[in-house]
Write an enzyme that holds these catalytic residues in place. Structure first.
Site, PDB file in Angstrom:
ATOM      1  CG  ASP A   1      29.182  81.122  48.367  1.00 18.61           C
ATOM      2  OD1 ASP A   1      28.463  81.528  47.550  1.00 18.61           O
ATOM      3  OD2 ASP A   1      30.455  80.979  48.179  1.00 18.61           O
TER       4      ASP A   1
ATOM      5  CG  ASP B   1      31.637  82.124  43.770  1.00 22.09           C
ATOM      6  OD1 ASP B   1      31.891  81.330  44.552  1.00 22.09           O
ATOM      7  OD2 ASP B   1      31.055  82.995  43.490  1.00 22.09           O
TER       8      ASP B   1
HETATM    9  C1  DX5 Z   1      30.963  86.002  47.196  1.00 22.70           C
HETATM   10  C2  DX5 Z   1      30.405  84.806  46.763  1.00 22.70           C
HETATM   11  C3  DX5 Z   1      29.609  85.006  45.558  1.00 22.70           C
HETATM   12  C4  DX5 Z   1      28.264  84.055  45.437  1.00 22.70           C
HETATM   13  C5  DX5 Z   1      27.922  84.308  43.922  1.00 22.70           C
HETATM   14  O1  DX5 Z   1      31.706  85.694  48.504  1.00 22.70           O
HETATM   15  O2  DX5 Z   1      31.201  83.678  46.456  1.00 22.70           O
HETATM   16  O3  DX5 Z   1      30.268  85.191  44.457  1.00 22.70           O
HETATM   17  O4  DX5 Z   1      28.483  82.765  45.622  1.00 22.70           O
HETATM   18  O5  DX5 Z   1      27.057  85.447  43.945  1.00 22.70           O
HETATM   19  P1  DX5 Z   1      26.500  86.126  42.383  1.00 22.70           P
HETATM   20  O6  DX5 Z   1      26.247  85.053  41.636  1.00 22.70           O
HETATM   21  O7  DX5 Z   1      25.155  86.642  42.998  1.00 22.70           O
HETATM   22  O8  DX5 Z   1      27.668  86.894  41.946  1.00 22.70           O
END
Ligand code: DX5
Length: 236
Positions: A43, A184
């Site tokens: 990310d 995501d």
């Molecule tokens: C937000 C990120 C998150 C991450 C996933 O900018 O893209 O969505 O990857 O996070 P979790 O799985 O902890 O929600």
């Protein structure tokens, strides 16, 4: 090996390294790969497009020799076209840009593909699916954000389910079976099944994998069980 299959489609788990312990990132990535992760998502956030600063190509390059899993770079940055080459050089096999961050989306998607890297476009929760109408046939992946970009550990936005179903219908209508439908944000073993049944085929999961109380291997096995393909015990 996919974490599961549904309706004849392989399902892929892509742990997001944003939630990993960066003091032992390599070891955590290797543990997740050993437990069955299919991809890893990096990310990338610039503190401008997304209200957080994470890391850049250096971390992707550091992970490249550590894992044989595909490295998927989710560019939550402004002007991503300026950095495509650096992420390709770092070893990204998949690069996703945000439709909201790009003026010339067709040009950027083809800039990625011309480098032999698979191209994805991400849509924030409030961005309509129609933004993809003219470009979807050129894509290798569509990312439906189920939280607002910026942080791990957020709650899954419930209205995303309908958007995922409409995205699946759009891909099926265009005969785009090969396009990965990625989600995501707030994805866990508790909701992954219903999200898969809505049509998603790749699940980005950060906190539910790297911050699971019983560890990474248990976290990934819970995903496998939720998707109906529990790992066979050795003595089975
Ligand atoms: C937000 C990120 C998150 C991450 C996933 O900018 O893209 O969505 O990857 O996070 P979790 O799985 O902890 O929600």
């Amino acid at each position: 090996m996919p974490i599961g299959t549904l309706n004849g489609r392989d399902l892929l788990l892509a742990p997001s390294i944003l939630a990993a312990d960066f003091a032992q990132l390599g070891a955590q990535v290797q543990a997740a790969e050993a437990a069955g992760a299919d991809w890893f998502q990096a990310d990338i956030m610039d503190g401008h497009f997304a209200p957080n600063i994470s890391f850049g190509p250096l971390v992707v390059a550091a992970l490249k020799p550590v894992t044989s899993c595909l490295l998927d770079c989710h560019l939550m940055i402004s002007n991503p076209e300026l950095y495509i080459d650096e992420f390709v050089a770092a070893g990204a096999q998949h690069i996703t840009v945000h439709a909201e961050a790009v003026v010339h989306l067709h040009r950027v998607v083809h800039q990625i593909k011309e480098q032999g890297v698979r191209a994805g476009v991400a849509l924030n929760p409030a961005t309509p699916l129609s933004v993809l109408d003219e470009i979807v046939a050129d894509l290798d992946l569509v990312l439906i954000m189920t939280v607002n970009p910026g942080f791990g550990g957020q709650q899954f936005i419930a209205s995303s389910l309908d958007k995922i179903r409409r995205t699946r219908a759009m891909l099926d209508r265009h005969g785009l079976e090969e396009v990965v439908l990625q989600v995501d944000g707030g994805i866990s073993a508790r909701n992954v099944r219903v999200v898969a049944e809505a049509g998603a085929t790749c699940f980005v999961a950060g906190s539910s994998v790297f911050k699971h109380q019983q560890g990474i291997a248990v976290a990934i096995e819970e995903f496998r069980q939720a998707l109906g393909t529990p790992q066979r015990a050795d003595n089975e």
